[in-house]
Design a protein around this motif. Structure first.
Motif, short mmCIF file in Angstrom:
data_model
loop_
_atom_site.label_atom_id
_atom_site.label_comp_id
_atom_site.label_asym_id
_atom_site.label_seq_id
_atom_site.Cartn_x
_atom_site.Cartn_y
_atom_site.Cartn_z
N ALA A 31 0.83 -1.21 0.00
CA ALA A 31 0.00 0.00 0.00
C ALA A 31 0.87 1.25 0.00
N LEU A 32 1.97 1.22 0.74
CA LEU A 32 2.89 2.37 0.74
C LEU A 32 3.56 2.55 -0.62
N LEU A 33 3.84 1.44 -1.29
CA LEU A 33 4.54 1.50 -2.58
C LEU A 33 3.63 1.90 -3.74
N VAL A 34 2.43 1.33 -3.81
CA VAL A 34 1.58 1.52 -5.00
C VAL A 34 0.17 2.01 -4.67
N GLY A 35 -0.10 2.28 -3.43
CA GLY A 35 -1.46 2.62 -3.00
C GLY A 35 -2.05 3.85 -3.67
N ASP A 36 -1.20 4.79 -4.07
CA ASP A 36 -1.73 5.99 -4.72
C ASP A 36 -1.60 5.93 -6.24
N GLY A 37 -1.15 4.78 -6.77
CA GLY A 37 -1.06 4.61 -8.22
C GLY A 37 0.18 5.20 -8.86
N CYS A 93 3.92 5.47 9.63
CA CYS A 93 2.48 5.17 9.51
C CYS A 93 2.00 4.26 10.64
N GLY A 94 2.90 3.95 11.57
CA GLY A 94 2.52 3.11 12.70
C GLY A 94 2.54 1.61 12.42
N GLU A 95 3.17 1.20 11.31
CA GLU A 95 3.26 -0.22 10.99
C GLU A 95 4.38 -0.86 11.79
N SER A 96 4.11 -2.01 12.37
CA SER A 96 5.10 -2.74 13.13
C SER A 96 5.78 -3.74 12.20
N VAL A 97 6.97 -3.37 11.73
CA VAL A 97 7.70 -4.21 10.79
C VAL A 97 9.19 -3.99 11.02
N SER A 98 9.98 -5.04 10.91
CA SER A 98 11.43 -4.91 11.10
C SER A 98 12.09 -4.57 9.77
N LEU A 99 13.30 -4.03 9.86
CA LEU A 99 14.05 -3.72 8.64
C LEU A 99 14.35 -5.00 7.87
N ALA A 100 14.64 -6.09 8.58
CA ALA A 100 14.89 -7.37 7.90
C ALA A 100 13.66 -7.83 7.13
N THR A 101 12.48 -7.63 7.69
CA THR A 101 11.24 -8.00 7.00
C THR A 101 11.06 -7.15 5.75
N VAL A 122 12.51 3.34 -4.02
CA VAL A 122 12.74 3.31 -2.58
C VAL A 122 13.98 2.48 -2.27
N THR A 123 14.54 2.73 -1.11
CA THR A 123 15.53 1.84 -0.52
C THR A 123 14.79 1.09 0.58
N ALA A 124 15.37 0.01 1.04
CA ALA A 124 14.75 -0.72 2.15
C ALA A 124 14.63 0.21 3.36
N GLU A 125 15.64 1.03 3.59
CA GLU A 125 15.62 1.94 4.73
C GLU A 125 14.53 2.99 4.60
N SER A 126 14.34 3.55 3.41
CA SER A 126 13.31 4.59 3.25
C SER A 126 11.91 3.99 3.37
N LEU A 127 11.71 2.77 2.89
CA LEU A 127 10.41 2.12 3.03
C LEU A 127 10.15 1.76 4.49
N TYR A 128 11.18 1.31 5.19
CA TYR A 128 11.07 1.02 6.62
C TYR A 128 10.65 2.27 7.38
N GLU A 129 11.30 3.40 7.10
CA GLU A 129 10.97 4.66 7.77
C GLU A 129 9.53 5.08 7.47
#
Length: 138
Positions: free
Chosen positions: A29-35, A52-60, A40-47
């Motif tokens: 949703a963060l990547l393609v939700g707005d069309g 947005c309050g998502e509980s996700v690890s950088l490894a994930t 992105v880098t893994a770090e920028s997507l993690y941030e």
């Protein structure tokens, strides 16, 4: 995240044949939700996920981006042999790498001409050509 972004992310995962886990749906949703396409880098997507309050690890995030690439939903562009960017635009196109900002953006594909390629060595074939044009401020 909006319901529309979540549904768009779920549909995107389905197109790649991926199971829509909670974390995959959130990242999709963060990547393609707005069309719009994203680099992105893994770090920028993690941030972005954390903000947005998502509980996700950088490894994930790394593992999920790899799964998205393996499913043909994204492509990985490597800069400097070690820095990876992930692009949701799957059409063949060149990129600008902004050295001063460490940012990747699309370059106009219709302005690129490759007149001739070297012949592949015996027993090999060219599978893909990545064009990254490095830029710096004057």
């Amino acid at each position: 995240m909006t319901q529309h972004a979540t549904q768009t992310g779920t549909d995107w995962l389905s197109a790649g044949g991926l199971r829509p886990t909670r974390q995959r749906v959130a990242l999709a949703a963060l990547l393609v939700g707005d069309g719009r396409n994203r680099h992105v880098t893994a770090e920028s997507l993690y941030e972005a996920a954390m903000s947005c309050g998502e509980s996700v690890s950088l490894a994930t995030v790394y593992n999920t981006l790899r799964a998205f690439c393996d499913a043909g939903l994204m492509q990985e562009i490597t800069v400097d042999g070690s820095k990876s960017y992930f692009d949701t635009n799957m059409h063949d196109h060149p990129h600008f790498y902004w050295e001063d900002e460490g940012r990747l953006s699309d370059a106009p594909a219709d302005e690129l001409e490759i007149a001739r390629l070297p012949r592949a060595p015996e027993g090999a074939e060219i599978s893909k050509i990545d064009v990254v044009i490095r830029l710096r401020k004057r």
